[in-house]
Design an enzyme around this catalytic site. Structure first.
Site, mmCIF file in Angstrom:
data_model
loop_
_atom_site.group_PDB
_atom_site.id
_atom_site.type_symbol
_atom_site.label_atom_id
_atom_site.label_comp_id
_atom_site.label_asym_id
_atom_site.label_seq_id
_atom_site.Cartn_x
_atom_site.Cartn_y
_atom_site.Cartn_z
ATOM 1 N N HIS A 134 0.828 -1.207 0.000
ATOM 2 C CA HIS A 134 0.000 0.000 0.000
ATOM 3 C C HIS A 134 0.864 1.259 0.000
ATOM 4 O O HIS A 134 1.799 1.380 0.781
ATOM 5 C CB HIS A 134 -0.932 -0.013 1.202
ATOM 6 N N LYS A 558 -12.845 5.584 7.626
ATOM 7 C CA LYS A 558 -13.252 6.532 6.579
ATOM 8 C C LYS A 558 -14.781 6.607 6.489
ATOM 9 O O LYS A 558 -15.361 7.647 6.197
ATOM 10 C CB LYS A 558 -12.660 6.081 5.243
#
Length: 889
Positions: A134, A558
């Site tokens: 990532h 999120k």
């Protein structure tokens, strides 16, 4: 640590200053130093005059000077990181530390938990950090290499006896710093998946291959017996296809070849060295029959080794390993074998030969041979096999739905699979899994997506045959919402022979749900219970004893705020343990943590101790992502400490007696989490124009242009918060110093709390989960700066929107700050953690000017100045700020 750290920072800063003076001239050094002093003065004094002095210094820079300054401060922040890591290494020596195995045993003994119970736990344990690709690691591999060389020099300097020894070391440091100063910090081209594979395996070459055997050697002494290989390393790099079309069947094959090249290459080198060392003559020593048999089978052509059976045996072992290398790595070994030989069928066969050599040495030459290079090699083979790291497969459930739907339609089974209700889907899929007929036909026409997915699965079957059953063990299903999401995977595995119908049904790879959003986490226990209720699933799991479940920190945060995510994950973990226990299975949780607090970051040790009771039980996997991988594992000594911390935390979390958690905490936390989510979603998901604010008031667009990963920053081309991946979401807010994903909503939650501050303060004092939650949030606030974040708001074209959104952010910041201070009983952030506070404060004078320059350069770029100097300047500031914050993504 503080004195070592300050000494290291001063030394490296002085050496860097000397290099700048020597190579760029006194005037350049004076300019950089003047800005540094102005920024330090501003942070020390905090007066308007000091702020004005710093602003004038920065505004007076030309474009070329701005780029040079950004490069210099980015370099200095990297130097600070090096000094911090070296100081941490010097501090890590004590066995009494609680985050070592010895420290954990001591703590458990004080609670009445004996050594035998620890040994029993370790006998069935599995602890695995999993390396992912990532993209929040902005450093090039060349930069990491230079940093490791500087770190080695600093460690040698600090360990030197006196000035006479330090002089030559300083000259070496000066050379390394000079190279670092002239090394390009930014990548010239975007990373491809092959680059990410190389980066991932480099940590095995640097650290894991040598560190794990050394750790087990030490743990054997601490435990009083040789433990099994309960701690291993996993990888997603080359197997994670979720949102990354660049991960193909060919890439997955390449990943395993590269991994095998590293593993078998290390074994070949170790066997070669052992062959050079073990010059024992059969005329002078007794040798066991199994070694004599290996020596005879080697057909060693050298007359010089005719009386040296150990060398002959190792010559034969080397030849067989070399043949395995040729097949698995796809190329000739670096050093050819002395004679042709058959390859090893599997790592167990290699281990058996090495064990025969070791047993003979111990039997005839004593226990001195029970430790050393040969036992370390045997341990390495046990940990890494021929595959180096178990590769997880991962894909999004939506892709499986489309592919299975197309296969069913082309085979004439179901024309509209996507239109079926969930119950009908389950019945259809269970029916397909009950027989051996395949859906895929080489004569039918399929979409590119279906062809690509089938090719990947066929490659997985080949990899399992070639590299062994541990090469790939699980298939993670992102965005799991229903049972059909998991059954679809087994239908696809059946197409390539990795699932076989019963009775009993069996699968060579286990489908694993990944629950990510708040809604999916809340529904996860019910989903899993319904899954276990299927007779087919009970058959599949009968021989496996446990189900692994992955829980996602990034998307849940999120989706609904840091506090809501943290509590949902805690509650879901507890509930999943109950569901698996009721099904007669064990639970193995896989924590999808990131580096930043908004993505589950923070202290791994404290996070483990904060896990709900009976959810760890000696078995845990956790992702290691972005810049955290290098921070933890690039240096072998830091890697050893990081791995031992993970082991110690897991053992303590599994066996420590749970303290009395505050009564009524569940209801209070439910209320806090609900209020936090409402406040967060009101801003992020319900405020008109918020997406426009975010894209303008953070460097998200500029981050997307950085060459730091092979995966797109967004799932779709849409300019929306929902489509944006969690990593760039968090990374962007970190760069702008608003740090919003790591704290927003907490202040509103506390204001609306049914429990008074005194009760929340009691939670903080008594409850590890709540204490760890607040500690992470407090660290985020300490790294944030609302004044700087306000300057980023000035980049928003619609200033009415900017003022409205930033006013909401500022008000929530003030509420959150007040709440944290009240709960922790402090007058300022990190008052009770002076060590961390001083580290952060020391960095801020070097981070803040980069933020100010970044704002200026982004403004120029968005106004139409697309020059390479502006682009480079922006990206250098991103590099430097990320280095200063450390856990930025």
């Amino acid at each position: 640590m503080a004195s070592d750290l300050q000494q290291g920072i001063r030394l490296l800063g002085r050496v860097l200053g000397d290099v700048i003076r020597a190579e760029d001239g006194q005037a350049v050094f004076d300019q950089i130093e003047a800005i540094r002093r102005a920024s330090v003065a501003f942070h020390r004094e905090g007066t308007p005059a000091a702020a004005e002095a710093m602003a004038q210094r920065l505004s007076g820079l030309s474009l070329s000077e701005t780029v040079r300054f950004a490069h210099s401060f980015a370099c200095f922040l990297q130097m600070t990181n090096i000094a911090e890591d070296v100081a941490q290494r010097r501090e890590a020596g004590g066995e009494a530390r609680p985050d070592t195995l010895a420290g954990a045993l001591s703590a458990l003994a004080a609670e009445g938990v004996g050594l035998e119970r620890v040994r029993e736990l370790i006998g069935g344990a599995l602890i695995a950090p999993v390396i992912t690709a990532h993209p929040s690691e902005v450093r090039r591999k060349s930069v990491l290499d230079r940093q490791l060389a500087i770190a080695a020099g600093l460690a040698a300097w600090q360990g030197a006896a006196g000035e006479s020894e330090r002089g030559p070391i300083e000259r070496t440091l000066a050379r390394e710093v000079s190279v670092f100063w002239r090394t390009r910090l930014l990548r010239g081209v975007r990373l491809g998946v092959e680059d990410e594979i190389d980066n991932a395996v480099s940590y095995f070459e640097r650290s894991f291959l040598s560190v794990l055997p050394a750790l087990y050697r030490r743990w054997s002494e601490v435990l009083g017996e040789t433990p099994p290989s309960f701690l291993t390393i996993g990888s997603w790099v080359g197997g994670d296809r979720d949102g990354n079309p660049n991960v193909t069947a060919e890439v997955m094959a390449s990943a395993l070849k590269r991994q095998a090249r590293v593993a078998l290459g290390a074994y070949l080198e170790a066997v070669h060295r052992l062959g050079a060392d073990l010059s024992i003559s059969a005329d002078l020593a007794e040798v066991s029959e199994p070694v004599l048999a290996l020596a005879a089978a080697a057909h060693d052509p050298s007359p010089h080794r005719a009386d040296e059976p150990y060398r002959q045996a190792l010559t034969g072992i080397y030849a067989r390993l070399a043949a395995s290398y040729q097949i698995l790595a796809g190329e000739a070994p670096p050093r050819p074998a002395a004679a042709p030989a058959e390859p090893y069928a599997d790592p167990a066969a290699l281990t058996a030969d090495l064990q025969a050599v070791l047993a003979s040495l111990i039997a005839h030459h004593g226990p001195a041979f029970a430790s050393g290079p040969l036992p370390d090699l045997i341990r390495a083979v046990d940990c890494f096999g021929f595959h180096l790291a178990t590769l997880d497969m991962r894909q999004n459930a939506a892709v499986h739905e489309r592919v299975v739907g197309e296969l069913l339609a082309r085979a004439g089974v179901e024309a509209d699979y996507a239109g079926l209700a969930e119950t009908a889907r389950r019945q259809l899929l269970v029916g397909e899994l009950a027989h051996g007929r395949l859906l895929y036909s080489p004569f039918a026409a399929y979409s590119a997506e279906t062809l690509a997915e089938h090719a990947v699965l066929a490659q997985a079957a080949r990899i399992k045959r070639l590299y062994g059953p541990d090469a790939i063990k699980v298939y993670i299903v992102s965005n799991t919402t229903d049972i059909s999401d998991l059954l679809e995977v087994y239908v696809l595995l059946k197409e390539v022979g990795l699932y076989r119908p019963g009775p009993p049904a069996s699968a060579a790879i286990q489908a694993e749900p990944l629950f990510e959003t708040i809604a999916d986490l809340d529904a996860a226990p019910k989903t899993l219970a319904a899954y276990f209720a299927l007779p087919l699933v009970r058959d599949l799991l009968a021989g496996q004893a446990r189900q692994e479940v992955m829980i996602g920190y990034s998307d849940s945060s999120k989706d609904g705020s840091y506090l809501t995510s943290t509590w949902a994950l805690h509650q879901t973990s507890r509930a999943l343990a109950g569901v698996t226990n009721a099904a007669g299975l064990g639970l193995q949780l896989f924590h999808g943590r990131g580096g930043a607090v908004g993505r589950g970051g923070g202290s791994s040790f404290e996070a483990l101790l904060a896990q709900p009771p009976d959810t760890v039980n000696g078995r845990i996997r956790v992702t290691e992502q972005g810049e955290v991988v290098a921070n933890k594992y690039a240096d072998p000594q830091v890697a050893a400490q990081s791995l031992e911390t993970l082991a110690a935390g897991t053992i303590l979390a599994s066996l420590r007696r749970a303290g009395a958690e505050p009564s009524g905490r569940g209801e209070v936390m439910d209320a806090l989490a609900g209020a936090s989510m409402r406040a967060y979603r009101a801003l992020v998901h319900e405020t008109p124009g918020f997406a426009d604010y975010f894209f303008a008031a953070t460097p998200i667009t500029e981050i997307a242009e950085l060459n730091i990963g092979s995966r797109p920053t967004s799932r779709t081309a849409a300019r929306s918060i929902a489509a944006l991946r969690a990593i760039p979401w968090v990374f962007s807010w970190s760069q702008s110093r608003a740090m919003l994903p790591g704290w927003y909503g907490f202040g509103s939650a506390v204001e609306a709390s049914p429990a008074p501050i005194a009760e929340l303060a009691a939670y903080h004092a008594q409850w590890p989960f709540f204490a760890a939650t607040i500690a992470n949030l407090e660290m985020v606030l300490a790294k944030g700066d609302l004044a700087i974040a306000g300057r980023y708001a000035g980049l928003v074209a619609d200033q009415a929107l900017a003022e409205r959104v930033f006013a909401a952010i500022r008000a929530e910041w003030e509420r959150t700050l007040a709440a944290v201070l009240a709960i922790t009983g402090q007058s300022r952030l990190l008052e009770h953690n002076e060590a961390l506070s001083s580290i952060i404060r020391a960095r801020l004078p070097y981070i803040d000017p980069l933020n100010h320059l970044q704002i200026e350069l982004i403004g120029r770029r968005r106004a139409g100045d697309d020059s390479e100097a502006v682009r480079e300047g922006v990206h250098l500031t991103i590099n430097g700020i990320a280095a200063g914050l450390r856990n930025a993504g």
